[in-house]
Design a protein around this motif. Structure first.
Motif, PDB file in Angstrom:
ATOM      1  N   MET A 163      19.938  73.511  89.581  1.00  0.00           N
ATOM      2  CA  MET A 163      19.429  72.212  90.178  1.00  0.00           C
ATOM      3  C   MET A 163      18.413  72.185  90.858  1.00  0.00           C
ATOM      4  N   PRO A 164      17.333  71.464  90.947  1.00  0.00           N
ATOM      5  CA  PRO A 164      16.068  71.546  91.637  1.00  0.00           C
ATOM      6  C   PRO A 164      16.268  71.752  93.402  1.00  0.00           C
ATOM      7  N   ILE A 165      15.373  72.203  94.101  1.00  0.00           N
ATOM      8  CA  ILE A 165      15.507  72.444  95.327  1.00  0.00           C
ATOM      9  C   ILE A 165      14.598  71.094  95.787  1.00  0.00           C
ATOM     10  N   ARG A 166      15.560  70.221  96.620  1.00  0.00           N
ATOM     11  CA  ARG A 166      14.692  69.227  97.097  1.00  0.00           C
ATOM     12  C   ARG A 166      14.681  69.085  98.571  1.00  0.00           C
ATOM     13  N   LYS A 167      15.332  69.790  99.152  1.00  0.00           N
ATOM     14  CA  LYS A 167      15.376  69.704 100.838  1.00  0.00           C
ATOM     15  C   LYS A 167      14.956  71.159 101.234  1.00  0.00           C
TER      16      LYS A 167
ATOM     17  N   MET B 157      24.165  87.583  95.101  1.00  0.00           N
ATOM     18  CA  MET B 157      22.742  86.992  95.501  1.00  0.00           C
ATOM     19  C   MET B 157      21.781  87.802  95.283  1.00  0.00           C
ATOM     20  N   TYR B 158      20.693  87.428  95.173  1.00  0.00           N
ATOM     21  CA  TYR B 158      19.295  88.406  94.862  1.00  0.00           C
ATOM     22  C   TYR B 158      18.199  88.398  96.014  1.00  0.00           C
TER      23      TYR B 158
ATOM     24  N   HIS C 244      15.549  81.474  92.049  1.00  0.00           N
ATOM     25  CA  HIS C 244      16.845  80.557  92.073  1.00  0.00           C
ATOM     26  C   HIS C 244      17.281  79.959  90.693  1.00  0.00           C
ATOM     27  N   ALA C 245      16.278  79.254  90.132  1.00  0.00           N
ATOM     28  CA  ALA C 245      16.302  78.466  88.935  1.00  0.00           C
ATOM     29  C   ALA C 245      16.957  79.459  87.718  1.00  0.00           C
ATOM     30  N   GLN C 246      16.683  81.065  87.995  1.00  0.00           N
ATOM     31  CA  GLN C 246      17.059  81.951  86.889  1.00  0.00           C
ATOM     32  C   GLN C 246      18.446  82.245  87.334  1.00  0.00           C
ATOM     33  N   THR C 247      18.731  82.588  88.592  1.00  0.00           N
ATOM     34  CA  THR C 247      19.978  83.291  89.015  1.00  0.00           C
ATOM     35  C   THR C 247      20.867  82.317  89.364  1.00  0.00           C
ATOM     36  N   GLY C 248      20.623  81.037  89.813  1.00  0.00           N
ATOM     37  CA  GLY C 248      21.905  80.317  90.273  1.00  0.00           C
ATOM     38  C   GLY C 248      22.275  80.447  91.817  1.00  0.00           C
ATOM     39  N   THR C 249      22.125  81.515  92.250  1.00  0.00           N
ATOM     40  CA  THR C 249      22.577  82.182  93.584  1.00  0.00           C
ATOM     41  C   THR C 249      21.500  81.948  94.663  1.00  0.00           C
TER      42      THR C 249
ATOM     43  N   ARG D 110      12.164  83.714 104.674  1.00  0.00           N
ATOM     44  CA  ARG D 110      12.304  82.486 103.689  1.00  0.00           C
ATOM     45  C   ARG D 110      13.575  82.623 102.646  1.00  0.00           C
ATOM     46  N   TYR D 111      14.410  81.533 102.486  1.00  0.00           N
ATOM     47  CA  TYR D 111      15.666  81.776 101.828  1.00  0.00           C
ATOM     48  C   TYR D 111      15.714  80.379 101.035  1.00  0.00           C
ATOM     49  N   VAL D 112      16.505  80.581  99.792  1.00  0.00           N
ATOM     50  CA  VAL D 112      16.794  79.457  99.002  1.00  0.00           C
ATOM     51  C   VAL D 112      18.473  79.839  99.248  1.00  0.00           C
ATOM     52  N   LEU D 113      19.206  78.670  99.594  1.00  0.00           N
ATOM     53  CA  LEU D 113      20.704  78.917  99.969  1.00  0.00           C
ATOM     54  C   LEU D 113      21.484  77.844  99.098  1.00  0.00           C
ATOM     55  N   THR D 114      22.653  78.383  98.607  1.00  0.00           N
ATOM     56  CA  THR D 114      23.517  77.568  97.968  1.00  0.00           C
ATOM     57  C   THR D 114      24.541  77.012  99.056  1.00  0.00           C
ATOM     58  N   PRO D 115      24.957  75.775  99.093  1.00  0.00           N
ATOM     59  CA  PRO D 115      25.471  75.286 100.244  1.00  0.00           C
ATOM     60  C   PRO D 115      26.850  75.637 100.654  1.00  0.00           C
ATOM     61  N   ASP D 116      27.480  76.777  99.857  1.00  0.00           N
ATOM     62  CA  ASP D 116      28.689  77.021 100.292  1.00  0.00           C
ATOM     63  C   ASP D 116      28.502  78.185 101.512  1.00  0.00           C
TER      64      ASP D 116
END
Ligand code: G1P
Length: 306
Positions: free
Chosen positions: A1-5, A242-243, A148-153, A205-211
């Motif tokens: 899923m792309p990061i929009r926010k 996570m990575y 994140h696009a590679q790991t999904g985490t 800096r982080y990319v986080l999944t919503p859980d």
């Protein structure tokens, strides 16, 4: 899923930079003539993220005003025949689709982030701490988005720090999976140097999944009595993994006096309108310092001239 926010917490009190931050937000400290928070927003925009939520707190009104239209100023610049400044001022208010929400009490980064839940909804999102910025060919947050696009985490920005500095950061225990990629095994917020599992630190800096919100919601106070994002991440890691990614580029911690000075000097050296004269000035100063000898042999310390 792309990061929009993206979410940018800017509610912190800025105690490391008093008295400058007594009546103005630390995120409004300028790097020459651009407030740090603007650089942070520009980083998100460069990575293709245009829906940005800033989590503010008391005393942070100047941030909202900075990104608002300033009709009087625009009119003045138009009448004064200053089209370049006018463009610059308009550009700031048109940077992105900005939203603001207030954290009512300063109860830590994790607590601040929880107030973004409604806005973020059920999709992965970026987090950029508002008092640090990055000098990198690909924006730091963009590097994490790719990862994140590679790991999904969830993915954390990571960097090596001096052992004696580990107590200023969240620290990662991990196993290397690529040149820059680490699978996270555990995380600990601001450990004492003798207890730290490594010197690999979490950068802002982080990319986080919503859980992550589910873990934050049930969290008690951690280090310093605050709700710590790192503690929620450690729980999320146990459940889904996570990575951490050692980003390319340079991090500037502007909430720190020395970090601020270094960032300003480097920025001036890169600015086409300033670099020539500023470089000459620095060379003169360094020559003079070298002639005077080491600081310990010179009289005077601190703020005075000795
Ligand atoms: C926060 C996080 C910490 C992280 C740091 C990066 O700490 O809690 O895990 O290493 O940002 O700057 P703060 O600097 O807000 O105390």
């Amino acid at each position: 899923m792309p990061i929009r926010k993206a979410v940018i917490p800017v509610a912190g009190l800025g105690t490391r930079f008093l008295p400058a931050t007594k009546a103005q937000p630390k995120e409004m400290l300028p790097i020459i003539d651009v407030p740090v928070v603007q650089l942070v927003i520009e980083e998100a925009v460069q990575a293709g993220i245009e829906d940005i939520l800033l989590i503010t707190g008391r005393g942070k009104r100047a941030i909202e005003d900075h990104f608002d239209r300033s009709v009087e100023l625009e009119l003045f610049l138009e009448r004064a025949g200053k089209p370049e400044l006018l463009r610059e001022v308009r550009h700031v208010s048109e940077l992105a689709d900005l939203h603001f929400i207030r954290q009512k009490e300063p109860r830590g980064l994790g607590h601040a982030l929880l107030s973004a839940r409604q806005h973020v909804g059920d999709e992965p999102f970026a987090v950029l701490l508002g008092d640090e910025f990055y000098d990198a060919r690909q924006p730091c947050i963009g590097q994490l988005v790719d990862c994140h696009a590679q790991t999904g985490t969830s993915v954390l920005a990571a960097m090596r720090v001096e052992r004696r500095e580990v107590s200023r950061y969240g620290i990662i225990q991990g196993s290397r999976e690529g040149e820059r990629l680490h699978r996270v095994e555990d995380l600990v917020e601001k450990p004492a140097p003798e207890e730290a599992p490594s010197n690999l630190a979490i950068a802002g800096r982080y990319v986080l999944t919503p859980d992550i919100f589910g873990y934050l919601e049930n969290l008690g106070p951690g280090r310093g009595g605050e709700i710590q994002l790192t503690d929620a991440l450690a729980l999320q890691n146990q459940a889904t993994g996570m990575y951490a990614y050692e980003f390319h580029g340079l991090r500037h911690d502007v909430g720190d006096r020395l970090g601020y000075l270094k960032a300003t000097v480097l920025a001036a050296l890169e600015r086409p309108d300033l670099h020539r004269e500023f470089r000459r000035f620095l060379l003169e100063v360094t020559e003079r310092l070298a002639a005077e000898g080491a600081p310990s042999r010179r009289s005077g310390t601190g703020r005075g001239r000795g």
